[in-house]
Design a protein around this motif. Sequence first.
Motif, short mmCIF file in Angstrom:
data_model
loop_
_atom_site.label_atom_id
_atom_site.label_comp_id
_atom_site.label_asym_id
_atom_site.label_seq_id
_atom_site.Cartn_x
_atom_site.Cartn_y
_atom_site.Cartn_z
N ASP A 153 27.07 67.19 33.32
CA ASP A 153 27.88 66.70 34.45
C ASP A 153 27.20 65.52 35.13
OD1 ASP A 153 29.72 68.69 34.00
OD2 ASP A 153 29.15 69.91 35.73
N ALA A 154 25.90 65.65 35.36
CA ALA A 154 25.17 64.57 36.04
C ALA A 154 25.14 63.31 35.19
CB ALA A 154 23.74 65.03 36.35
N THR A 155 25.01 63.47 33.88
CA THR A 155 25.00 62.31 32.99
C THR A 155 26.34 61.58 33.04
OG1 THR A 155 23.42 63.38 31.49
CG2 THR A 155 24.74 61.57 30.60
N ALA A 156 27.43 62.33 33.00
CA ALA A 156 28.76 61.71 33.06
C ALA A 156 28.95 60.96 34.37
CB ALA A 156 29.83 62.78 32.89
N LEU A 157 28.45 61.51 35.46
CA LEU A 157 28.57 60.84 36.75
C LEU A 157 27.74 59.56 36.78
CD1 LEU A 157 29.63 60.88 39.68
CD2 LEU A 157 27.63 62.27 40.29
N LEU A 158 26.51 59.63 36.31
CA LEU A 158 25.66 58.44 36.30
C LEU A 158 26.19 57.38 35.35
CD1 LEU A 158 22.06 59.97 36.41
CD2 LEU A 158 23.37 58.97 38.29
N ASP A 159 26.85 57.81 34.29
CA ASP A 159 27.39 56.84 33.33
C ASP A 159 28.49 55.96 33.93
OD1 ASP A 159 25.72 57.60 31.29
OD2 ASP A 159 27.18 58.84 30.24
N THR A 160 29.07 56.37 35.05
CA THR A 160 30.07 55.52 35.70
C THR A 160 29.43 54.30 36.35
OG1 THR A 160 29.90 56.64 37.86
CG2 THR A 160 31.47 57.57 36.25
N ASN A 161 28.11 54.35 36.55
CA ASN A 161 27.39 53.29 37.28
C ASN A 161 27.97 53.08 38.68
OD1 ASN A 161 25.54 52.53 35.17
ND2 ASN A 161 27.27 51.57 34.13
N ALA A 162 28.55 54.14 39.24
CA ALA A 162 29.23 54.03 40.53
C ALA A 162 28.40 54.53 41.69
CB ALA A 162 30.56 54.79 40.48
N ILE A 163 27.57 55.54 41.46
CA ILE A 163 26.86 56.12 42.58
C ILE A 163 25.45 55.58 42.67
CG2 ILE A 163 28.24 58.24 42.43
CD1 ILE A 163 25.46 59.52 41.52
N ARG A 164 24.92 55.65 43.88
CA ARG A 164 23.55 55.22 44.11
C ARG A 164 22.62 56.39 44.31
NH1 ARG A 164 19.40 52.42 42.77
NH2 ARG A 164 17.96 51.94 44.45
N ASP A 204 36.72 63.12 39.38
CA ASP A 204 37.43 61.85 39.30
C ASP A 204 36.45 60.72 39.00
OD1 ASP A 204 39.20 59.78 39.40
OD2 ASP A 204 39.70 60.00 41.54
N LEU A 205 35.91 60.71 37.79
CA LEU A 205 34.88 59.74 37.44
C LEU A 205 35.43 58.31 37.41
CD1 LEU A 205 32.98 61.73 34.67
CD2 LEU A 205 32.57 61.68 37.14
N GLU A 206 36.64 58.17 36.91
CA GLU A 206 37.22 56.82 36.89
C GLU A 206 37.49 56.32 38.31
OE1 GLU A 206 37.59 54.58 34.46
OE2 GLU A 206 36.38 56.06 33.37
N GLY A 207 37.86 57.25 39.19
CA GLY A 207 38.06 56.87 40.58
C GLY A 207 36.77 56.35 41.20
N TYR A 208 35.65 57.02 40.91
CA TYR A 208 34.36 56.55 41.43
C TYR A 208 34.04 55.16 40.89
CZ TYR A 208 32.90 60.73 43.91
OH TYR A 208 32.80 61.73 44.82
N ARG A 209 34.32 54.94 39.59
CA ARG A 209 34.03 53.66 38.99
C ARG A 209 34.84 52.54 39.68
NH1 ARG A 209 32.20 53.53 33.76
NH2 ARG A 209 33.29 55.49 33.34
N THR A 210 36.10 52.85 39.98
CA THR A 210 36.95 51.86 40.63
C THR A 210 36.54 51.63 42.08
OG1 THR A 210 38.80 52.49 39.20
CG2 THR A 210 39.34 51.28 41.21
N LEU A 211 36.24 52.72 42.78
CA LEU A 211 35.86 52.60 44.19
C LEU A 211 34.60 51.75 44.34
CD1 LEU A 211 36.31 53.38 47.15
CD2 LEU A 211 34.99 55.48 46.71
N LYS A 212 33.66 51.91 43.44
CA LYS A 212 32.42 51.13 43.50
C LYS A 212 32.72 49.63 43.49
CE LYS A 212 27.99 50.16 42.99
NZ LYS A 212 28.10 48.71 42.73
N GLU A 213 33.77 49.23 42.82
CA GLU A 213 34.11 47.81 42.73
C GLU A 213 34.75 47.29 44.02
OE1 GLU A 213 36.68 47.67 39.39
OE2 GLU A 213 35.09 48.05 37.92
#
Length: 371
Positions: free
Chosen positions: A255-266, A229-238
């Motif tokens: 997979d890791a690149t797609a996750l980091l591209d959300t700019n959501a996780i630290r 749920d990459l879009e969910g992570y992006r929204t949750l970060k906000e």
Amino acid sequence: MQIRDVRFIALRQPLQQPLRLAWGAMHHRNFGLVLVETDAGISGVGETSVNFPSWAIVERKATIEEGLKPLLVGEDPLNVAGLWQKMLHAFSRLGVLWGKGAVMSAIGGVDIALWDIAGKAHGKPIYALLGGSQPARAPLYATGLDPAQLADSARRFVDQGYRAVKVRIGFDEARDIANVEAVRRAVGDAVEVLVDANMAYDLDRAKRMAEALQPYRPYWLEEPLLASDLEGYRTLKEHTDIPLAAGENQFDVADATALLDTNAIRYLMPDPTRAGGLSEAQRICALARARGYPYSPHHYGSDVGFAAALHLISAVTGADYMLRDVSPAPLRESVLREPITVVDGCALTPTGPGLGIELNWEVVLAHQVRL
């Protein structure tokens, strides 16, 4: 030198009390070892993640011994990069049929064993072969606290030197919040409290829980949403100031690149026993470092895989806290003849050739599951 055999060794230990996570209860602990033997008398050991589902050990034996072994017998075990590519090329399409995680975990177990052989053949620890210059003293966070005495359990590990502890959530919301509050109160402000939801929430519930947890200053909120749920992570970060952590269920660099591209996780959390072994995990960690993110190796298995993760930390700079399972599963450590050194909440990377460990075959054979 040629590969002579590839074997999967399934181990199982019953648990006195079921271990409950947000995605199910474990009544026993499974561990999956991979043994690669050569005609030169050098053997390597690796580990593949087989925690869930309980029948993963059956699938993994077939995948490794019927799928990967024919690709490897007769090959040069020191050609680690070439054999990784050969396994991936043969299995990448097949992963669509039964799961990328299973495929990459199988490759990962073999890859770790090949690196173990390479280290033994060259007389060097794996971290040196991967470009590291010295062993790490890796700070750990304790996970697997006693749920019946959560606060006391957390305090006990702090007294042993741990500076971070993790609380599993994803059950009843009120109880989860109360548990995090109790642990924070027990360990004080100087100790980090990490929170792991094991992908239990949809976005609305994740927002609600993040807001409720904010007063207890979690070091991170781990896997609040499905890994996909990459879009969910992006929204949750906000909607939260709590740092988000994920990555144990991202299985390769893509997979890791797609996750980091959300700019959501630290915090990125690659698992060498899931994400294609040390070869791919090293690339994932290098990606995190290049983008300015710390990584925190995930490993929930035996100390074979724990040793592999320590070599990863020693080879790639930028590591943060590393997971240390402290739940009552003594087979985790006893598979090794000599335990990995853990002092004051830090683990020391073994410095012998390869992984720098030796299996305790008496223990291994006593717990082996005949499939």
